[in-house]
Design a protein around this motif. Sequence first.
Motif, short mmCIF file in Angstrom:
data_model
loop_
_atom_site.label_atom_id
_atom_site.label_comp_id
_atom_site.label_asym_id
_atom_site.label_seq_id
_atom_site.Cartn_x
_atom_site.Cartn_y
_atom_site.Cartn_z
N VAL A 119 43.05 49.87 39.98
CA VAL A 119 43.32 50.51 38.55
C VAL A 119 44.31 50.42 37.88
N GLY A 120 44.03 50.63 36.32
CA GLY A 120 45.08 51.09 35.81
C GLY A 120 46.10 49.66 35.22
N ALA A 121 45.38 48.36 36.12
CA ALA A 121 46.71 47.14 36.05
C ALA A 121 45.55 46.16 34.54
N SER A 122 47.05 45.57 34.44
CA SER A 122 46.21 44.62 33.64
C SER A 122 46.91 42.72 33.69
N GLY A 123 46.03 42.45 33.08
CA GLY A 123 47.22 40.62 32.96
C GLY A 123 47.46 40.33 34.50
N VAL A 124 46.56 39.98 35.27
CA VAL A 124 46.29 39.81 36.13
C VAL A 124 46.22 38.16 36.66
N GLN A 125 47.02 37.59 37.38
CA GLN A 125 47.32 36.41 36.97
C GLN A 125 46.89 35.88 39.07
N ILE A 126 46.28 34.85 39.05
CA ILE A 126 45.61 34.23 40.21
C ILE A 126 46.01 32.95 40.25
N ASP A 127 47.36 32.46 41.53
CA ASP A 127 46.95 30.90 41.49
C ASP A 127 46.72 30.70 43.03
N PRO A 128 46.00 30.13 43.46
CA PRO A 128 45.27 28.86 42.63
C PRO A 128 44.06 29.77 41.78
N ALA A 129 43.31 29.79 40.90
CA ALA A 129 42.85 30.64 40.23
C ALA A 129 41.10 30.71 40.42
N SER A 130 40.96 32.25 40.31
CA SER A 130 39.40 32.20 41.28
C SER A 130 38.34 31.48 40.28
N THR A 131 37.47 31.94 40.87
CA THR A 131 36.01 30.70 40.53
C THR A 131 34.69 31.72 40.42
N SER A 132 35.04 33.06 40.70
CA SER A 132 34.02 34.18 40.19
C SER A 132 34.96 34.93 40.42
N ASP A 133 33.93 36.05 39.54
CA ASP A 133 34.41 37.95 39.40
C ASP A 133 33.01 38.85 39.14
N ARG A 134 33.83 39.34 39.93
CA ARG A 134 32.42 40.49 39.65
C ARG A 134 33.08 41.96 39.72
N VAL A 135 32.39 42.76 39.11
CA VAL A 135 32.61 44.00 38.84
C VAL A 135 31.95 45.30 40.32
N GLY A 136 32.80 45.18 41.36
CA GLY A 136 32.32 46.43 42.02
C GLY A 136 31.60 47.22 42.25
N SER A 137 30.46 48.40 43.30
CA SER A 137 29.94 49.80 42.95
C SER A 137 30.81 50.46 42.37
N ASN A 138 32.02 50.56 42.70
CA ASN A 138 33.31 51.35 42.53
C ASN A 138 34.18 50.98 40.64
N GLY A 139 33.11 50.20 40.09
CA GLY A 139 33.91 49.45 38.49
C GLY A 139 34.52 49.51 38.78
N LEU A 140 35.46 48.42 39.97
CA LEU A 140 37.05 47.47 40.31
C LEU A 140 36.76 45.92 40.04
N ALA A 141 37.58 45.51 39.34
CA ALA A 141 37.11 43.97 39.28
C ALA A 141 37.55 43.55 40.77
N PHE A 142 36.07 42.37 40.68
CA PHE A 142 37.40 41.31 41.97
C PHE A 142 36.95 39.97 41.63
N TYR A 143 38.06 39.49 42.00
CA TYR A 143 38.24 37.69 41.77
C TYR A 143 38.14 37.17 43.33
N SER A 144 37.39 35.83 42.52
CA SER A 144 37.37 35.38 44.31
C SER A 144 37.33 33.45 43.95
N GLY A 145 37.82 33.13 45.49
CA GLY A 145 37.59 31.65 45.20
C GLY A 145 37.75 30.54 46.63
N SER A 146 37.59 29.61 46.47
CA SER A 146 37.40 29.09 48.00
C SER A 146 38.14 27.28 47.88
N LEU A 147 39.22 27.72 48.66
CA LEU A 147 40.63 26.75 49.01
C LEU A 147 40.01 25.88 49.55
N GLY A 148 38.59 25.63 50.17
CA GLY A 148 37.90 24.73 51.60
C GLY A 148 37.97 25.13 52.49
#
Length: 187
Positions: A149-178
């Motif tokens: 909550v309240g965070a900005s400038g999120v950097q993820i390495d390796p980059a996420s391949t999808s994102d969604r907003v949960g029912s709680n209004g928070l952002a979730f980022y996801s991906g797969s490394l295989g």
Amino acid sequence: MRSTARLLLLLALLLIPLQASAQSAVPLGRVEVALWPEYDQQAMLVIYRVTLPAATTLPATVVLPVPARVGDPTAVAQQASDGALILASYERAALDGDWASLTIQADSAVLQVEYYDPLTIDGAARSYEFVWPAAYAVTELAYEILQPVGASGVQIDPASTSDRVGSNGLAFYSGSLGAQHGSAEPR
């Protein structure tokens, strides 16, 4: 100030083989690592969501790595027939170096492990590096990262391949490394 907090998350594979404590551990299927920074503590909540391969005979012995510095996990659970998570029996053993292993007696093909790990905090910036030891082969290593909550400038390495907003209004980022083939079978 939280509204200007920046978060840098890194996912990595550790290329040093480890020796786990159980000789008869079953192979791991899909492992999703959820990283929830400052969810309910000023730390990183790390959640392993494990799905064993369909061919796994239950009950099974499952071995998972955790950083030694985190001590005992907050929760070790398995999925009951109604879908609820219930406590699972486990033993924690120290390995050489920075790692420990959790040996779980699983009656279910779906497991969840939770622990807290320190975040690096530098003023308003937060950073965290997650490492999956290469000795633990998985058919898929996936990740989910919760933006605090309240965070900005999120950097993820390796980059996420999808994102969604949960029912709680928070952002979730996801991906797969295989698939991660592992440098050695857990022993």
